[in-house]
Design an enzyme around this catalytic site. Structure first.
Site, PDB file in Angstrom:
ATOM      1  N   ASP A  57      -4.087  -4.922   0.330  1.00  0.00           N
ATOM      2  CA  ASP A  57      -4.179  -4.486   1.753  1.00  0.00           C
ATOM      3  C   ASP A  57      -5.458  -4.814   2.066  1.00  0.00           C
ATOM      4  O   ASP A  57      -6.547  -4.219   1.486  1.00  0.00           O
ATOM      5  CB  ASP A  57      -4.010  -2.870   1.677  1.00  0.00           C
ATOM      6  CG  ASP A  57      -4.614  -2.237   2.877  1.00  0.00           C
ATOM      7  OD1 ASP A  57      -4.674  -3.090   4.015  1.00  0.00           O
ATOM      8  OD2 ASP A  57      -4.555  -1.051   2.976  1.00  0.00           O
TER       9      ASP A  57
ATOM     10  N   GLU B 290      -3.899   1.912  -3.025  1.00  0.00           N
ATOM     11  CA  GLU B 290      -3.714   3.414  -2.706  1.00  0.00           C
ATOM     12  C   GLU B 290      -3.002   3.956  -3.445  1.00  0.00           C
ATOM     13  O   GLU B 290      -2.148   5.112  -2.957  1.00  0.00           O
ATOM     14  CB  GLU B 290      -3.810   3.643  -1.321  1.00  0.00           C
ATOM     15  CG  GLU B 290      -4.901   3.437  -0.278  1.00  0.00           C
ATOM     16  CD  GLU B 290      -4.924   4.321   0.979  1.00  0.00           C
ATOM     17  OE1 GLU B 290      -4.458   3.686   1.937  1.00  0.00           O
ATOM     18  OE2 GLU B 290      -5.563   5.145   0.962  1.00  0.00           O
TER      19      GLU B 290
ATOM     20  N   ASN C  12      -6.893  -4.885   5.046  1.00  0.00           N
ATOM     21  CA  ASN C  12      -7.338  -4.104   6.173  1.00  0.00           C
ATOM     22  C   ASN C  12      -8.021  -4.766   7.328  1.00  0.00           C
ATOM     23  O   ASN C  12      -8.880  -4.289   8.036  1.00  0.00           O
ATOM     24  CB  ASN C  12      -8.395  -2.971   5.469  1.00  0.00           C
ATOM     25  CG  ASN C  12      -7.538  -1.664   5.325  1.00  0.00           C
ATOM     26  OD1 ASN C  12      -6.855  -1.125   6.137  1.00  0.00           O
ATOM     27  ND2 ASN C  12      -7.867  -0.840   4.113  1.00  0.00           N
TER      28      ASN C  12
ATOM     29  N   ASN D 242       0.834  -1.034  -0.042  1.00  0.00           N
ATOM     30  CA  ASN D 242       0.099  -0.138   0.039  1.00  0.00           C
ATOM     31  C   ASN D 242       1.006   1.350   0.009  1.00  0.00           C
ATOM     32  O   ASN D 242       1.628   1.603   1.046  1.00  0.00           O
ATOM     33  CB  ASN D 242      -0.915  -0.015   1.166  1.00  0.00           C
ATOM     34  CG  ASN D 242      -1.894   1.227   1.209  1.00  0.00           C
ATOM     35  OD1 ASN D 242      -1.473   2.354   0.879  1.00  0.00           O
ATOM     36  ND2 ASN D 242      -3.066   1.098   1.502  1.00  0.00           N
TER      37      ASN D 242
ATOM     38  N   ASP E 249       2.568   4.193   5.440  1.00  0.00           N
ATOM     39  CA  ASP E 249       2.351   3.598   6.653  1.00  0.00           C
ATOM     40  C   ASP E 249       2.450   2.189   6.591  1.00  0.00           C
ATOM     41  O   ASP E 249       2.534   1.323   7.648  1.00  0.00           O
ATOM     42  CB  ASP E 249       1.259   4.305   7.237  1.00  0.00           C
ATOM     43  CG  ASP E 249      -0.147   4.333   6.475  1.00  0.00           C
ATOM     44  OD1 ASP E 249      -0.078   4.081   5.434  1.00  0.00           O
ATOM     45  OD2 ASP E 249      -1.153   4.561   7.004  1.00  0.00           O
ATOM     46  N   HIS E 250       2.338   1.609   5.388  1.00  0.00           N
ATOM     47  CA  HIS E 250       2.469   0.329   5.051  1.00  0.00           C
ATOM     48  C   HIS E 250       3.830  -0.314   4.623  1.00  0.00           C
ATOM     49  O   HIS E 250       4.420   0.650   3.873  1.00  0.00           O
ATOM     50  CB  HIS E 250       1.448  -0.389   4.063  1.00  0.00           C
ATOM     51  CG  HIS E 250       0.294  -0.277   4.372  1.00  0.00           C
ATOM     52  ND1 HIS E 250      -0.658  -1.231   4.690  1.00  0.00           N
ATOM     53  CD2 HIS E 250      -0.767   0.872   4.501  1.00  0.00           C
ATOM     54  CE1 HIS E 250      -1.851  -0.765   4.983  1.00  0.00           C
ATOM     55  NE2 HIS E 250      -1.800   0.307   4.985  1.00  0.00           N
TER      56      HIS E 250
ATOM     57  N   TYR F 163      -7.880  -3.816  -2.576  1.00  0.00           N
ATOM     58  CA  TYR F 163      -7.701  -2.923  -1.401  1.00  0.00           C
ATOM     59  C   TYR F 163      -9.179  -2.928  -0.731  1.00  0.00           C
ATOM     60  O   TYR F 163     -10.088  -2.366  -1.430  1.00  0.00           O
ATOM     61  CB  TYR F 163      -7.549  -1.639  -2.349  1.00  0.00           C
ATOM     62  CG  TYR F 163      -7.255  -0.433  -1.109  1.00  0.00           C
ATOM     63  CD1 TYR F 163      -6.890  -0.565   0.256  1.00  0.00           C
ATOM     64  CD2 TYR F 163      -8.078   0.741  -1.486  1.00  0.00           C
ATOM     65  CE1 TYR F 163      -6.949   0.430   0.887  1.00  0.00           C
ATOM     66  CE2 TYR F 163      -7.989   1.862  -0.256  1.00  0.00           C
ATOM     67  CZ  TYR F 163      -7.363   1.662   0.816  1.00  0.00           C
ATOM     68  OH  TYR F 163      -7.594   2.534   1.475  1.00  0.00           O
TER      69      TYR F 163
END
Length: 283
Positions: free
Chosen positions: A170, A50, A172, A23, A273-274, A127
């Site tokens: 991702d 993303e 999530n 991501n 952040d990933h 995603y």
DNA sequence: ATGGTTGTGGAACAA
């Protein structure tokens, strides 16, 4: 026949196929990080989420000369967006809609004949919606969307065409107890609530997907792929979650060799952040 | 059901 005439009775060397999921949280802002990662890790395939990038603004020029010029992407302005970058030619671009939205949350490709032993493997890049902050379908439409998306993913898994496939992305959801820094403290936090973790594990099991990270590194070892931007010192606090996944169809289970979190990239300047996560198969 | 930070786009919203 000499003893050495058949030194390699199994035929040609097996092919190592590496597929990374990352991501990137804006592919335009972080295209230099993408190139840096490709140069450092040299995966065969890089699946991004993303990208936050409309198709007419995808940074194709920057990839010129990188060795990753086979690119499928599906983007939209501002949000979501997925892309597959490959050393090998890609076939059969497909973008599935979910929840009757135009959101670019899935793209798939099939590896072309140039991929040798990996030819014909289908790659699915997902995603899954993050789901907002409140883990209640009635109070939070974003959480409802996430659960609906997982339900559609379950339905798709049940009718997916047979054949070798890799599903990354991702998702999530951190499904297992040791996929988060504190199981107890995150039970009410979106990404680790029982309704989500059960949904993900159920849909994975029903379609016989193999969770490659846990195939190789069973619990209770912790595995994280994401660390919040909101932690002042993410490395010291290490309050991570395993949100990024690579699954394989059962016919590829015996080819799984490695699943590696490239944590270093989380410490790069202006990071996502990933972290990138790389699956290695030996075919 | 806090606040903390980052991205897009240039205010609010998503994560």
């Amino acid at each position: 026949m000499t003893p050495f005439a058949d030194a390699n009775p199994t035929g040609p060397d097996p092919l190592r196929l590496t597929v990374t999921t990352w991501n990137i949280n804006s592919v335009r802002l972080r295209i230099d990080s993408v190139l840096r990662f490709l140069d450092a890790a040299k995966p065969d395939v890089l699946c991004l989420q993303e990208t936050k990038c409309p198709d007419d603004a995808f940074p194709l020029k920057a990839l010129r000369g990188s060795g990753y010029e086979n690119v499928f992407f599906a983007g939209q302005k501002g949000y979501n967006g997925v892309a597959i970058l490959s050393r090998f030619p890609l076939l059969t671009r497909c973008v599935m809609p979910f929840c009757e939205r135009q959101d670019a949350r899935h793209i798939s490709a099939v590896l072309g004949p140039e991929a040798g032993a990996a030819a014909g493997i289908a790659l699915h890049d997902f995603y899954v919606p993050a789901g907002g902050d409140i883990p209640d379908r009635a109070l939070n439409p974003k959480f409802a969307h996430k659960l609906d998306f997982l339900q559609e993913l379950r339905a798709w898994g049940g009718k997916r065409v047979a054949g070798p496939a890799i599903l990354v992305g991702d998702l999530n959801v951190a499904p297992l107890e040791h996929d988060v820094w504190s199981h107890k403290q995150l039970l009410d936090v979106v990404s680790h609530t029982p309704i989500e973790t059960e949904a993900l594990e159920t849909l994975r099991g029903e379609a016989d997907w193999i969770d490659t990270a846990r195939l190789l590194t069973p619990e209770p070892e912790k595995i994280y792929t994401w660390w919040s931007y909101r932690s002042p010192d993410w490395q010291a606090a290490n309050k991570g979650r395993r949100l990024d996944h690579a699954w394989v169809s059962p016919d590829l289970k015996d080819t799984v060799r490695k699943m590696e979190v490239f944590r270093e990239a989380r410490g790069w300047e202006r990071p996502s952040d990933h972290a990138p996560v790389t699956l290695t198969l030996e075919l």
